[in-house]
Design a protein around this motif. Structure first.
Motif, PDB file in Angstrom:
ATOM      1  N   MET A   4      -1.911  -1.466  -6.817  1.00  0.00           N
ATOM      2  CA  MET A   4      -2.459  -2.794  -6.603  1.00  0.00           C
ATOM      3  C   MET A   4      -1.707  -3.516  -5.491  1.00  0.00           C
ATOM      4  SD  MET A   4      -4.995  -2.952  -8.758  1.00  0.00           S
ATOM      5  CE  MET A   4      -5.192  -1.288  -8.099  1.00  0.00           C
ATOM      6  N   ALA A   5      -2.333  -4.533  -4.918  1.00  0.00           N
ATOM      7  CA  ALA A   5      -1.737  -5.257  -3.796  1.00  0.00           C
ATOM      8  C   ALA A   5      -0.386  -5.850  -4.168  1.00  0.00           C
ATOM      9  CB  ALA A   5      -2.691  -6.349  -3.322  1.00  0.00           C
ATOM     10  N   ASP A   6      -0.278  -6.448  -5.361  1.00  0.00           N
ATOM     11  CA  ASP A   6       0.997  -7.024  -5.769  1.00  0.00           C
ATOM     12  C   ASP A   6       2.085  -5.971  -5.901  1.00  0.00           C
ATOM     13  OD1 ASP A   6      -0.079  -9.590  -5.838  1.00  0.00           O
ATOM     14  OD2 ASP A   6       0.961 -10.086  -7.712  1.00  0.00           O
ATOM     15  N   GLU A   7       1.716  -4.746  -6.265  1.00  0.00           N
ATOM     16  CA  GLU A   7       2.703  -3.667  -6.357  1.00  0.00           C
ATOM     17  C   GLU A   7       3.194  -3.276  -4.968  1.00  0.00           C
ATOM     18  OE1 GLU A   7       1.634  -1.063 -10.252  1.00  0.00           O
ATOM     19  OE2 GLU A   7       0.133  -1.047  -8.647  1.00  0.00           O
ATOM     20  N   ASP A  34       7.414  -3.002  -1.754  1.00  0.00           N
ATOM     21  CA  ASP A  34       7.542  -2.854  -0.303  1.00  0.00           C
ATOM     22  C   ASP A  34       7.266  -1.424   0.154  1.00  0.00           C
ATOM     23  OD1 ASP A  34       7.970  -3.953   2.219  1.00  0.00           O
ATOM     24  OD2 ASP A  34      10.112  -3.484   2.229  1.00  0.00           O
ATOM     25  N   THR A  35       6.228  -0.828  -0.420  1.00  0.00           N
ATOM     26  CA  THR A  35       5.859   0.527  -0.025  1.00  0.00           C
ATOM     27  C   THR A  35       4.403   0.778  -0.377  1.00  0.00           C
ATOM     28  OG1 THR A  35       6.543   2.862  -0.098  1.00  0.00           O
ATOM     29  CG2 THR A  35       6.481   1.683  -2.196  1.00  0.00           C
ATOM     30  N   GLY A  36       3.807   1.766   0.292  1.00  0.00           N
ATOM     31  CA  GLY A  36       2.426   2.139  -0.007  1.00  0.00           C
ATOM     32  C   GLY A  36       1.921   3.150   1.001  1.00  0.00           C
ATOM     33  N   ASP A  37       1.097   4.093   0.528  1.00  0.00           N
ATOM     34  CA  ASP A  37       0.478   5.032   1.460  1.00  0.00           C
ATOM     35  C   ASP A  37      -0.730   4.363   2.113  1.00  0.00           C
ATOM     36  OD1 ASP A  37      -1.604   5.118  -0.407  1.00  0.00           O
ATOM     37  OD2 ASP A  37      -1.046   7.085  -1.196  1.00  0.00           O
ATOM     38  N   ASP A  38      -1.518   5.135   2.864  1.00  0.00           N
ATOM     39  CA  ASP A  38      -2.611   4.525   3.621  1.00  0.00           C
ATOM     40  C   ASP A  38      -3.670   3.908   2.712  1.00  0.00           C
ATOM     41  OD1 ASP A  38      -3.074   7.429   3.119  1.00  0.00           O
ATOM     42  OD2 ASP A  38      -5.054   7.006   3.934  1.00  0.00           O
ATOM     43  N   VAL A  39      -3.917   4.514   1.518  1.00  0.00           N
ATOM     44  CA  VAL A  39      -4.910   3.951   0.609  1.00  0.00           C
ATOM     45  C   VAL A  39      -4.404   2.627   0.029  1.00  0.00           C
ATOM     46  CG1 VAL A  39      -6.338   4.371  -1.425  1.00  0.00           C
ATOM     47  CG2 VAL A  39      -5.710   6.284   0.069  1.00  0.00           C
ATOM     48  N   ASP A  40      -3.133   2.611  -0.394  1.00  0.00           N
ATOM     49  CA  ASP A  40      -2.540   1.374  -0.910  1.00  0.00           C
ATOM     50  C   ASP A  40      -2.565   0.272   0.142  1.00  0.00           C
ATOM     51  OD1 ASP A  40      -1.885   2.903  -3.140  1.00  0.00           O
ATOM     52  OD2 ASP A  40       0.162   3.266  -2.467  1.00  0.00           O
ATOM     53  N   ARG A  41      -2.199   0.626   1.355  1.00  0.00           N
ATOM     54  CA  ARG A  41      -2.158  -0.356   2.439  1.00  0.00           C
ATOM     55  C   ARG A  41      -3.557  -0.861   2.777  1.00  0.00           C
ATOM     56  NH1 ARG A  41       2.403   0.134   6.376  1.00  0.00           N
ATOM     57  NH2 ARG A  41       4.150   1.024   5.225  1.00  0.00           N
ATOM     58  N   GLY A  42      -4.534   0.043   2.695  1.00  0.00           N
ATOM     59  CA  GLY A  42      -5.905  -0.378   2.960  1.00  0.00           C
ATOM     60  C   GLY A  42      -6.392  -1.406   1.953  1.00  0.00           C
ATOM     61  N   LEU A  43      -6.085  -1.174   0.676  1.00  0.00           N
ATOM     62  CA  LEU A  43      -6.473  -2.130  -0.359  1.00  0.00           C
ATOM     63  C   LEU A  43      -5.740  -3.454  -0.165  1.00  0.00           C
ATOM     64  CD1 LEU A  43      -8.003  -2.856  -2.921  1.00  0.00           C
ATOM     65  CD2 LEU A  43      -6.181  -1.761  -4.247  1.00  0.00           C
ATOM     66  N   LEU A  44      -4.468  -3.395   0.183  1.00  0.00           N
ATOM     67  CA  LEU A  44      -3.711  -4.616   0.449  1.00  0.00           C
ATOM     68  C   LEU A  44      -4.292  -5.360   1.646  1.00  0.00           C
ATOM     69  CD1 LEU A  44      -1.339  -6.571   0.165  1.00  0.00           C
ATOM     70  CD2 LEU A  44       0.092  -4.914   1.390  1.00  0.00           C
ATOM     71  N   LEU A  45      -4.623  -4.643   2.706  1.00  0.00           N
ATOM     72  CA  LEU A  45      -5.175  -5.276   3.899  1.00  0.00           C
ATOM     73  C   LEU A  45      -6.503  -5.957   3.600  1.00  0.00           C
ATOM     74  CD1 LEU A  45      -5.195  -5.846   6.932  1.00  0.00           C
ATOM     75  CD2 LEU A  45      -6.108  -3.521   7.295  1.00  0.00           C
ATOM     76  N   LEU A  46      -7.393  -5.267   2.914  1.00  0.00           N
ATOM     77  CA  LEU A  46      -8.686  -5.870   2.565  1.00  0.00           C
ATOM     78  C   LEU A  46      -8.473  -7.101   1.676  1.00  0.00           C
ATOM     79  CD1 LEU A  46     -11.801  -5.802   2.507  1.00  0.00           C
ATOM     80  CD2 LEU A  46     -11.624  -4.284   0.508  1.00  0.00           C
ATOM     81  N   SER A  47      -7.575  -7.002   0.726  1.00  0.00           N
ATOM     82  CA  SER A  47      -7.321  -8.121  -0.182  1.00  0.00           C
ATOM     83  C   SER A  47      -6.769  -9.326   0.558  1.00  0.00           C
ATOM     84  CB  SER A  47      -6.346  -7.684  -1.295  1.00  0.00           C
ATOM     85  OG  SER A  47      -6.866  -6.602  -2.029  1.00  0.00           O
ATOM     86  N   LEU A  48      -5.847  -9.096   1.483  1.00  0.00           N
ATOM     87  CA  LEU A  48      -5.286 -10.195   2.281  1.00  0.00           C
ATOM     88  C   LEU A  48      -6.385 -10.907   3.064  1.00  0.00           C
ATOM     89  CD1 LEU A  48      -2.021  -8.573   3.696  1.00  0.00           C
ATOM     90  CD2 LEU A  48      -2.119 -10.598   2.231  1.00  0.00           C
ATOM     91  N   LEU A  49      -7.267 -10.133   3.665  1.00  0.00           N
ATOM     92  CA  LEU A  49      -8.325 -10.726   4.487  1.00  0.00           C
ATOM     93  C   LEU A  49      -9.324 -11.495   3.622  1.00  0.00           C
ATOM     94  CD1 LEU A  49      -8.904  -7.725   6.909  1.00  0.00           C
ATOM     95  CD2 LEU A  49      -7.896  -9.931   7.505  1.00  0.00           C
TER      96      LEU A  49
END
Length: 490
Positions: free
Chosen positions: A408-411, A416-431
């Motif tokens: 999850m984005a909060d995780e 302070d870590t994440g692979d490309d799928v984690d980062r993608g979900l975080l990026l979409l959530s931020l936007l």
């Protein structure tokens, strides 16, 4: 949330299973069942099982709760997992605003649970047990709560990252609910204790578990206090014996809920999903161990209880008894979830964070209400600001270790870590959570994770999340597809 539709009822329920917090589990105790099933899906849990068995003499592997295996299991948890106290959780993870929970779960259940926690801490203070680490009065007075998240074994392991550079960093960080679910999960694969015999009793402030097999019983009151039958009898028998009712009540004050793999019963007038005959059986097990009828069972005798169909059947639960690996558990849960995604079997796949679930909008819904995500999104006024926040994530490995599971984005922000799928979900959530991006632009956004990579379609451009640069198109079979529309899936 700015310009974002409210999740559908189905998505909301599944989003709670994805990353259950204290209020989620207090409102829906079935989520503790879900956590146990999700644990059984984890390769890490089975690896710990093998480590524990390697420490036991082969001649001492009696598969009974009072055996050497049980003692080694509990000592292993005690040695390798650190219990986090409320204010430690507040310092390391953060605080939850209860008004946000009222908006999501309703005022009545949140206020009732807050009052229960207040009473629980007041009791500790009157007993002289309220240390600074346990004193949540200041945060409750501000209408907040330490940000408790109940985790699978993999989430517990990730929490150890927050313990700094200790010489002997723990394998995981737990609270009492984690200890109850972890102990139950391990016991089933160490002893062959059947899931039909798993029983927990507690309250929103504390959870405990009773292990039972072939007439032998063991009570786990949370790390590090455990009782076998002889230990409890030593405490409550003899010339200096303590009163068993007082001893239980001191450890589990205001117990108001029973949790089994069949379902749950809360002493607030809700129907029981534990069948009547199973409830009687668990009551008999507790009386045999404690030598008394436990307070919540006494209360139950004075209530009219409506029984509705259980969450799981004996036939379904017995199928887990013969499984020998996490892979087999994952296969069985996928089969059982196919007929009802909102069952505990279906929710377990979300708790495990499988990217191949039918309603990935549950992950997005969970992310968008994350306190850390919402705070970070306030600083995002456009795509470039969101990309800059992603660049500042130091690690490139998921806490779940595989691209087929998602954080999850909060995780991602917390660890302070994440692979490309984690980062993608975080990026979409931020936007999507950004107040500086208009609704039309948000509706055009789509996240696509494939076997080749993760891509964010912004409508006029496509970004490769791994490099944060523009690309032509997403390629490869799709693992995950997410957009605003997924939030309202029926």
């Amino acid at each position: 949330m700015v310009d974002i539709p409210k999740p559908s009822a189905r998505i909301e329920l599944l989003s709670r299973a994805a990353h259950p917090g204290l209020m989620d589990a207090a409102t829906d105790p079935d989520l503790l069942i879900v956590l146990i099933l999700a644990n059984l899906m984890s390769d890490r849990l089975w690896h710990i099982r093998d480590q524990i068995l390697s420490r036991v003499d082969p001649t001492g592997r009696d598969l009974a709760p009072n055996s050497q295996v049980t003692h080694e299991m509990l000592e292993y948890i005690d040695r390798h997992f650190t219990h986090d106290f409320p204010m430690g959780t507040a310092d390391r993870v953060g605080l939850l605003n209860l008004q946000d929970e009222r908006d999501r779960l309703g005022a009545e259940p949140v206020d009732r649970i807050k009052a229960q926690l207040w009473r629980h801490v007041t009791r500790r203070r009157s007993d002289g047990l309220l240390t600074p680490a346990l004193d949540i009065f200041p945060v409750l007075e501000r209408d907040q709560l330490p940000l408790y998240i109940y985790n699978t074994i993999d989430g517990l392991h990730a929490m150890s990252r927050l313990m700094g550079h200790k010489k002997h960093r723990p394998m995981g960080v737990t609270v009492c609910a984690d200890e109850a679910t972890l102990t139950t999960s391990l016991a089933t694969i160490l002893h062959g204790i059947s899931l039909v015999d798993a029983f927990m009793v507690g309250s929103p402030g504390h959870y405990t578990t009773l292990l039972q097999k072939d007439g032998q019983r063991f009570w786990c009151n949370g790390k590090p206090e455990y009782f076998d039958q002889a230990g409890w009898q030593r405490l409550t028998n003899g010339p200096d014996a303590a009163d068993p009712l007082a001893e239980f009540d001191r450890r589990v004050p205001y117990a108001d809920r029973f949790i089994t793999m069949y379902g749950t019963l809360v002493l607030d007038g809700r129907p029981s999903t534990i069948p009547s005959e199973q409830l009687d059986r668990f009551n008999a097990d507790c009386r045999a161990f404690f030598g008394i009828e436990l307070p919540p069972f006494r209360t139950l005798r004075h209530q009219d209880v409506t029984f509705i169909p259980s969450r799981a059947t004996t036939e379904q639960l017995k199928r887990f008894d013969t499984l020998t690996s996490a892979k087999e558990v994952r296969s069985l849960l996928t089969e059982l979830a196919a007929s009802d995604e909102l069952s505990v079997f279906g929710k377990a796949r979300y708790c495990y964070r499988d990217v191949s679930v039918l309603a990935p909008g549950a992950y997005l819904a969970n992310c968008l209400r994350g306190p850390k995500l919402r705070q970070a999104a306030q600083e995002v006024d456009g795509v470039e600001a969101a990309l800059d926040r992603i660049r500042r994530i130091a690690g490139d490995v998921s806490i779940y270790g595989r691209r087929e599971r998602i954080a999850m984005a909060d995780e991602a922000l917390l660890f302070d870590t994440g692979d490309d799928v984690d980062r993608g979900l975080l990026l979409l959530s931020l936007l999507l959570a950004s107040p500086g991006i208009d609704a039309e632009a948000k509706r055009a956004m789509q996240l696509i994770a494939t076997e080749e990579g993760t891509f964010l379609n912004l409508g006029d451009t496509i970004l490769d999340v791994a490099t944060l640069t523009q690309t032509d198109a997403a390629v490869g079979p799709t693992l995950l597809r997410l957009s605003v529309d997924e939030l309202t899936a029926i």
